[in-house]
Design a protein around this motif. Structure first.
Motif, PDB file in Angstrom:
ATOM      1  N   PHE A   2     -15.722  32.820 -24.540  1.00 48.16           N
ATOM      2  CA  PHE A   2     -17.149  31.811 -24.024  1.00 48.16           C
ATOM      3  C   PHE A   2     -16.295  30.900 -22.905  1.00 48.16           C
ATOM      4  N   LEU A   3     -16.642  31.008 -21.601  1.00 47.20           N
ATOM      5  CA  LEU A   3     -16.383  30.004 -20.627  1.00 47.20           C
ATOM      6  C   LEU A   3     -18.012  29.346 -20.567  1.00 47.20           C
ATOM      7  N   ARG A   4     -17.307  27.881 -20.938  1.00 46.68           N
ATOM      8  CA  ARG A   4     -19.167  27.279 -21.596  1.00 46.68           C
ATOM      9  C   ARG A   4     -18.599  26.484 -19.368  1.00 46.68           C
ATOM     10  N   LEU A   5     -19.977  26.125 -19.098  1.00 43.75           N
ATOM     11  CA  LEU A   5     -19.596  25.104 -17.926  1.00 43.75           C
ATOM     12  C   LEU A   5     -20.361  24.258 -17.687  1.00 43.75           C
TER      13      LEU A   5
ATOM     14  N   SER B 110      -5.751  21.206 -18.748  1.00 40.82           N
ATOM     15  CA  SER B 110      -6.778  22.237 -18.852  1.00 40.82           C
ATOM     16  C   SER B 110      -5.633  22.090 -20.625  1.00 40.82           C
ATOM     17  N   LYS B 111      -4.915  21.039 -20.623  1.00 32.68           N
ATOM     18  CA  LYS B 111      -3.934  20.510 -21.622  1.00 32.68           C
ATOM     19  C   LYS B 111      -5.223  20.372 -22.710  1.00 32.68           C
ATOM     20  N   GLN B 112      -5.713  19.526 -21.605  1.00 31.18           N
ATOM     21  CA  GLN B 112      -6.495  18.684 -22.967  1.00 31.18           C
ATOM     22  C   GLN B 112      -7.726  19.702 -23.246  1.00 31.18           C
ATOM     23  N   LEU B 113      -8.816  20.042 -22.369  1.00 29.97           N
ATOM     24  CA  LEU B 113      -9.246  20.764 -22.827  1.00 29.97           C
ATOM     25  C   LEU B 113      -8.749  21.596 -24.105  1.00 29.97           C
ATOM     26  N   LEU B 114      -8.340  22.293 -24.496  1.00 29.72           N
ATOM     27  CA  LEU B 114      -7.593  23.198 -25.219  1.00 29.72           C
ATOM     28  C   LEU B 114      -7.706  22.712 -26.202  1.00 29.72           C
ATOM     29  N   SER B 115      -7.620  21.467 -26.905  1.00 31.89           N
ATOM     30  CA  SER B 115      -7.239  20.291 -28.258  1.00 31.89           C
ATOM     31  C   SER B 115      -8.601  19.427 -28.165  1.00 31.89           C
TER      32      SER B 115
ATOM     33  N   SER C  89      -9.196  26.918 -11.596  1.00 24.94           N
ATOM     34  CA  SER C  89      -9.387  28.003 -10.931  1.00 24.94           C
ATOM     35  C   SER C  89      -9.359  29.090 -11.731  1.00 24.94           C
ATOM     36  N   LEU C  90      -9.630  30.539 -11.224  1.00 25.48           N
ATOM     37  CA  LEU C  90     -10.174  31.747 -11.751  1.00 25.48           C
ATOM     38  C   LEU C  90      -8.099  32.203 -12.629  1.00 25.48           C
ATOM     39  N   ASP C  91      -6.970  31.621 -11.259  1.00 26.99           N
ATOM     40  CA  ASP C  91      -6.023  31.743 -12.287  1.00 26.99           C
ATOM     41  C   ASP C  91      -5.275  31.174 -13.563  1.00 26.99           C
ATOM     42  N   ASP C  92      -6.345  29.691 -12.830  1.00 26.36           N
ATOM     43  CA  ASP C  92      -5.560  28.863 -14.259  1.00 26.36           C
ATOM     44  C   ASP C  92      -6.525  29.363 -15.776  1.00 26.36           C
ATOM     45  N   ILE C  93      -7.781  30.005 -15.367  1.00 29.53           N
ATOM     46  CA  ILE C  93      -8.440  30.875 -16.468  1.00 29.53           C
ATOM     47  C   ILE C  93      -7.521  31.757 -17.066  1.00 29.53           C
ATOM     48  N   ALA C  94      -7.053  32.503 -15.962  1.00 27.11           N
ATOM     49  CA  ALA C  94      -6.881  34.045 -16.254  1.00 27.11           C
ATOM     50  C   ALA C  94      -5.311  33.693 -17.216  1.00 27.11           C
ATOM     51  N   THR C  95      -4.354  32.638 -16.911  1.00 25.98           N
ATOM     52  CA  THR C  95      -2.605  31.642 -17.863  1.00 25.98           C
ATOM     53  C   THR C  95      -3.371  31.157 -19.053  1.00 25.98           C
ATOM     54  N   ILE C  96      -4.554  31.104 -18.879  1.00 20.08           N
ATOM     55  CA  ILE C  96      -4.647  30.616 -20.177  1.00 20.08           C
ATOM     56  C   ILE C  96      -5.429  31.881 -21.699  1.00 20.08           C
TER      57      ILE C  96
ATOM     58  N   ILE D  91     -15.018  23.431 -16.662  1.00 17.44           N
ATOM     59  CA  ILE D  91     -15.107  24.367 -17.765  1.00 17.44           C
ATOM     60  C   ILE D  91     -15.444  22.789 -18.784  1.00 17.44           C
ATOM     61  N   ASN D  92     -16.235  23.180 -19.932  1.00 14.58           N
ATOM     62  CA  ASN D  92     -16.496  22.510 -20.736  1.00 14.58           C
ATOM     63  C   ASN D  92     -15.712  22.665 -21.757  1.00 14.58           C
ATOM     64  N   GLU D  93     -15.566  23.913 -22.598  1.00 10.70           N
ATOM     65  CA  GLU D  93     -15.479  25.070 -23.234  1.00 10.70           C
ATOM     66  C   GLU D  93     -14.590  25.664 -22.858  1.00 10.70           C
ATOM     67  N   LEU D  94     -13.526  26.708 -23.551  1.00 14.11           N
ATOM     68  CA  LEU D  94     -12.691  27.968 -23.099  1.00 14.11           C
ATOM     69  C   LEU D  94     -12.426  28.534 -24.556  1.00 14.11           C
ATOM     70  N   PHE D  95     -13.138  29.330 -25.109  1.00 17.09           N
ATOM     71  CA  PHE D  95     -12.692  29.717 -26.057  1.00 17.09           C
ATOM     72  C   PHE D  95     -13.322  30.998 -27.190  1.00 17.09           C
ATOM     73  N   GLU D  96     -12.048  31.812 -27.743  1.00 16.57           N
ATOM     74  CA  GLU D  96     -12.469  32.939 -28.205  1.00 16.57           C
ATOM     75  C   GLU D  96     -13.356  32.724 -29.933  1.00 16.57           C
ATOM     76  N   THR D  97     -14.228  33.698 -29.968  1.00 11.44           N
ATOM     77  CA  THR D  97     -14.953  34.197 -31.455  1.00 11.44           C
ATOM     78  C   THR D  97     -15.811  35.305 -31.179  1.00 11.44           C
ATOM     79  N   LEU D  98     -17.391  35.197 -31.587  1.00 11.22           N
ATOM     80  CA  LEU D  98     -18.108  37.064 -31.429  1.00 11.22           C
ATOM     81  C   LEU D  98     -19.098  36.326 -30.894  1.00 11.22           C
ATOM     82  N   GLN D  99     -19.519  36.469 -29.937  1.00 11.86           N
ATOM     83  CA  GLN D  99     -21.550  36.492 -29.784  1.00 11.86           C
ATOM     84  C   GLN D  99     -21.820  36.672 -31.078  1.00 11.86           C
TER      85      GLN D  99
END
Length: 224
Positions: A27-30, A56-61, A73-80, A7-15
């Motif tokens: 958005f999950l950007r692979l 994952s912490k560095q990804l979000l920052s 993992s899927l659980d990691d993503i759901a936790t985020i 995952i390169n980016e993971l964020f919430e926005t509007l499509q």
């Protein structure tokens, strides 16, 4: 073995594009794409450098676009999702080229939790998703990577969203639709880089062919 996703980016926005324009989305950007579009606005997702893996912490920052990626993992993503307090129930899987990997498990996992899924792909790789997943094919014709648009991708598409800047792009799309006998699908034209000439061409062509216009709303209003 637990499936993990780069995952390169993971964020919430509007499509901001296509049928779901305005839809609150996660958005999950692979990471990873060999297609090589010259106008690509996510070139930082092209290459997978093992030394650029981050937590994952560095990804979000991350405060800017980088080639860094996190192996989740899927659980990691759901936790985020939970930790970030995301409210959106629509997930957009994009890239890069997300269909380089099998996304079926990812779609089923989140659909079971009440999410809807959408994948955005160039149509150059087999599309492996759930039956319910909304598939946006943005066909990339004659790109540097030399990949062909797959017939299976064109047939699986729920919508076809084609980037245009010149008349040749329109010709390429019409040839592609005829080649793969595409009928009764939503067709969008998307002006490349919001340039005036491209936008005018897209508007005229949409009216002539009863297609739809996609204008990358997120770039006009200044959000991710």
């Amino acid at each position: 073995m637990t499936t993990r996703y780069k995952i390169n980016e993971l964020f919430e926005t509007l499509q901001g594009e296509g049928s779901f324009t305005g839809q609150p989305s996660i958005f999950l950007r692979l990471q990873g794409c060999p297609v090589g579009c010259s106008w690509c606005d996510t070139k930082h997702t092209w290459d997978i450098h093992p030394e650029l893996e981050i937590s994952s912490k560095q990804l979000l920052s991350k405060s800017q676009e980088t080639e860094q990626w996190s192996n989740l993992s899927l659980d990691d993503i759901a936790t985020i999702f939970a930790q970030q307090g995301f409210k959106a129930k629509h997930i957009v899987i994009t890239g890069g080229e997300p269909c380089m990997v099998d996304l079926t498990e990812l779609c089923l996992y989140f659909e079971a939790q009440g999410y809807s899924c959408q994948v955005e792909t160039s149509g150059t790789f087999e599309i492996r998703v759930s039956r319910q997943c909304w598939v946006t094919v943005s066909p990339k014709v004659n790109m540097r990577g030399g990949y062909e648009i797959l017939a299976s991708a064109m047939q699986r598409a729920n919508e076809i969203k084609h980037p245009v800047a010149t008349e040749q792009h329109v010709v390429d799309l019409k040839a592609l639709l005829a080649q793969h006998q595409v009928e009764n699908k939503q067709i969008y034209l998307q002006p490349i880089s919001q340039k005036q000439r491209a936008t005018e061409l897209a508007i005229t062509t949409c009216i002539e062919n009863n297609w739809r216009l996609s204008v990358q709303v997120h770039k006009y209003i200044g959000i991710e």
